[in-house]
Design an enzyme around this catalytic site. Structure first.
Site, PDB file in Angstrom:
ATOM      1  N   ASP A 273       0.759  -1.001  -0.026  1.00  0.00           N
ATOM      2  CA  ASP A 273       0.043  -0.146  -0.015  1.00  0.00           C
ATOM      3  C   ASP A 273       0.926   1.187  -0.033  1.00  0.00           C
ATOM      4  O   ASP A 273       1.932   1.420   0.076  1.00  0.00           O
ATOM      5  CB  ASP A 273      -0.742   0.023   1.159  1.00  0.00           C
ATOM      6  CG  ASP A 273      -0.293  -0.313   2.514  1.00  0.00           C
ATOM      7  OD1 ASP A 273       1.072  -0.284   2.514  1.00  0.00           O
ATOM      8  OD2 ASP A 273      -0.958  -0.585   3.299  1.00  0.00           O
TER       9      ASP A 273
ATOM     10  N   ASN B 103      -7.137  -1.623  14.880  1.00  0.00           N
ATOM     11  CA  ASN B 103      -8.263  -2.037  14.156  1.00  0.00           C
ATOM     12  C   ASN B 103      -8.410  -3.498  13.381  1.00  0.00           C
ATOM     13  O   ASN B 103      -9.545  -3.741  12.664  1.00  0.00           O
ATOM     14  CB  ASN B 103      -9.157  -0.888  13.602  1.00  0.00           C
ATOM     15  CG  ASN B 103      -8.472  -0.630  12.202  1.00  0.00           C
ATOM     16  OD1 ASN B 103      -7.559  -1.274  11.833  1.00  0.00           O
ATOM     17  ND2 ASN B 103      -9.060   0.342  11.733  1.00  0.00           N
TER      18      ASN B 103
ATOM     19  N   HIS C  70      -6.822  -3.939  10.708  1.00  0.00           N
ATOM     20  CA  HIS C  70      -6.668  -3.628   9.279  1.00  0.00           C
ATOM     21  C   HIS C  70      -5.509  -4.816   8.757  1.00  0.00           C
ATOM     22  O   HIS C  70      -4.643  -4.695   9.694  1.00  0.00           O
ATOM     23  CB  HIS C  70      -6.562  -2.497   8.869  1.00  0.00           C
ATOM     24  CG  HIS C  70      -5.718  -1.616   9.025  1.00  0.00           C
ATOM     25  ND1 HIS C  70      -5.606  -0.203   9.291  1.00  0.00           N
ATOM     26  CD2 HIS C  70      -4.234  -1.698   9.396  1.00  0.00           C
ATOM     27  CE1 HIS C  70      -4.560   0.270   9.537  1.00  0.00           C
ATOM     28  NE2 HIS C  70      -3.477  -0.688   9.334  1.00  0.00           N
TER      29      HIS C  70
ATOM     30  N   GLU D 147      -9.643  -1.689   5.728  1.00  0.00           N
ATOM     31  CA  GLU D 147     -10.102  -1.011   7.190  1.00  0.00           C
ATOM     32  C   GLU D 147     -11.244  -2.150   7.273  1.00  0.00           C
ATOM     33  O   GLU D 147     -11.718  -2.809   6.196  1.00  0.00           O
ATOM     34  CB  GLU D 147     -10.695   0.263   6.912  1.00  0.00           C
ATOM     35  CG  GLU D 147      -9.483   1.372   6.636  1.00  0.00           C
ATOM     36  CD  GLU D 147      -8.485   1.414   7.808  1.00  0.00           C
ATOM     37  OE1 GLU D 147      -8.136   0.750   8.831  1.00  0.00           O
ATOM     38  OE2 GLU D 147      -7.636   2.619   8.057  1.00  0.00           O
TER      39      GLU D 147
HETATM   40  C1  F6R Z   1       1.543  -0.892   6.048  1.00  0.00           C
HETATM   41  C2  F6R Z   1       0.348  -1.780   6.233  1.00  0.00           C
HETATM   42  C3  F6R Z   1      -0.225  -1.480   7.582  1.00  0.00           C
HETATM   43  C4  F6R Z   1       0.470  -1.849   8.715  1.00  0.00           C
HETATM   44  C5  F6R Z   1      -0.399  -1.588  10.065  1.00  0.00           C
HETATM   45  C6  F6R Z   1       0.378  -1.805  11.339  1.00  0.00           C
HETATM   46  O1  F6R Z   1       2.255  -1.298   4.740  1.00  0.00           O
HETATM   47  O2  F6R Z   1      -0.101  -2.572   5.559  1.00  0.00           O
HETATM   48  O3  F6R Z   1      -1.250  -2.527   7.537  1.00  0.00           O
HETATM   49  O4  F6R Z   1       0.999  -3.025   8.858  1.00  0.00           O
HETATM   50  O5  F6R Z   1      -0.931  -0.367  10.107  1.00  0.00           O
HETATM   51  O6  F6R Z   1       1.437  -0.677  11.226  1.00  0.00           O
HETATM   52  P1  F6R Z   1       2.727  -0.788  12.298  1.00  0.00           P
HETATM   53  O7  F6R Z   1       3.500  -1.699  11.918  1.00  0.00           O
HETATM   54  O8  F6R Z   1       3.297   0.599  12.205  1.00  0.00           O
HETATM   55  O9  F6R Z   1       2.006  -0.772  13.871  1.00  0.00           O
END
Ligand code: F6R
Length: 255
Positions: free
Chosen positions: A65, A137, A139, A144
């Site tokens: 992403d 959450n 995701h 989301e």
């Molecule tokens: C980023 C992604 C997101 C993160 C998630 C956790 O490429 O795919 O799903 O993996 O937001 O973020 P961190 O690792 O910063 O806690």
């Protein structure tokens, strides 16, 4: 889906890096799906340390992403983050071997980018090994809660909760966090042949518990991984605090 409890992110990183090293030796033109954010940092450090034992020459990397509206040279763009944490330190041609969705441009550009992104994956025979983090959450990528399980690469609106958590990367100012992103869909992620979701710290405990032990529902995107034949949650002790049945899962003491 399995759960592997490790004492530290560094040990988790070694386990996953070993798997990547083995895969690339067995299949030099492997397609790796990569994530950004804080969770994979220890893994990328480990891969950089092994830069001479992994032959990156034929590997393709496809990131999950990126934010809309941040150019590649913006320090918070996921292209800049990947370059700084991994690509600048290994022998890989960024231009032709590494792909991060480009969230710049108008509606038409974005639509074309999403289409091209999916074609790239298909042309290369699909993703062999996918790295994921998990949002508080639950995701995965920027899918989301409520995202369809058969969703594909598309532009999405970020949840307020996600922007709130991610403001730490933008000097604590939520107004600087983009409102939209491009994300690979859950349908594409589920087609990866092997998946490792990394989660560290108590902040992820609720999301991990719901995803591993709760019902499979689009309200908890990572719960879909319960349906994957070859997915593993690699988690530390703090991230499993909310699991009810901790003793059922594999505990790795050292590696
Ligand atoms: C980023 C992604 C997101 C993160 C998630 C956790 O490429 O795919 O799903 O993996 O937001 O973020 P961190 O690792 O910063 O806690």
């Amino acid at each position: 889906m399995k759960v592997m409890i490790v004492p530290t992110p560094e040990i988790g990183a070694r386990i996953v890096a070993d798997r990547i090293e083995g895969l690339v030796r067995y299949k030099p033109n492997s397609v790796l799906g990569l994530a950004t954010g804080s969770s994979p940092i220890s893994l990328y450090k480990e891969l950089v340390e092994r830069s001479y034992s992994i032959n990156w020459a034929k590997v393709t990397t496809i990131n999950l992403d990126n934010y809309c509206g941040l150019a590649d040279d913006h320090p918070q763009s996921y292209r800049a983050e990947m370059n700084a944490n991994l690509f600048d330190h290994i022998l890989i041609h960024k231009d032709c071997q590494t792909f991060v969705p480009n969230g710049m441009g108008d509606e038409e550009d974005i639509e074309a980018e999403c289409c091209n992104y999916m074609s790239r994956i298909i042309e290369r025979g699909g993703i062999d090994l996918q790295i994921l983090g998990i949002g508080t959450n639950a995701h995965i990528a920027f899918n989301e809660p409520g995202s369809a399980f058969d969703s594909r690469t598309r532009r999405v609106e970020l949840d307020e909760a996600t922007r709130e958590v991610n403001k730490r990367f933008f000097g604590g100012d939520i107004t600087k966090v983009p409102t939209h992103a491009l994300t690979m869909g859950i349908g594409t992620i589920m087609e990866a042949r092997e998946i490792y979701l990394l989660a560290w710290g108590e902040g992820k405990a609720e999301a991990v518990a719901k995803s591993v032990e709760g019902p499979v529902t689009t309200q908890v995107p990572a719960s879909v991984l319960q349906l994957h034949q070859n997915a593993a949650f690699v988690v530390d002790d703090a991230a499993v605090l909310a699991l009810k049945f901790k003793d059922r899962y594999a505990r790795v003491l050292d590696f």
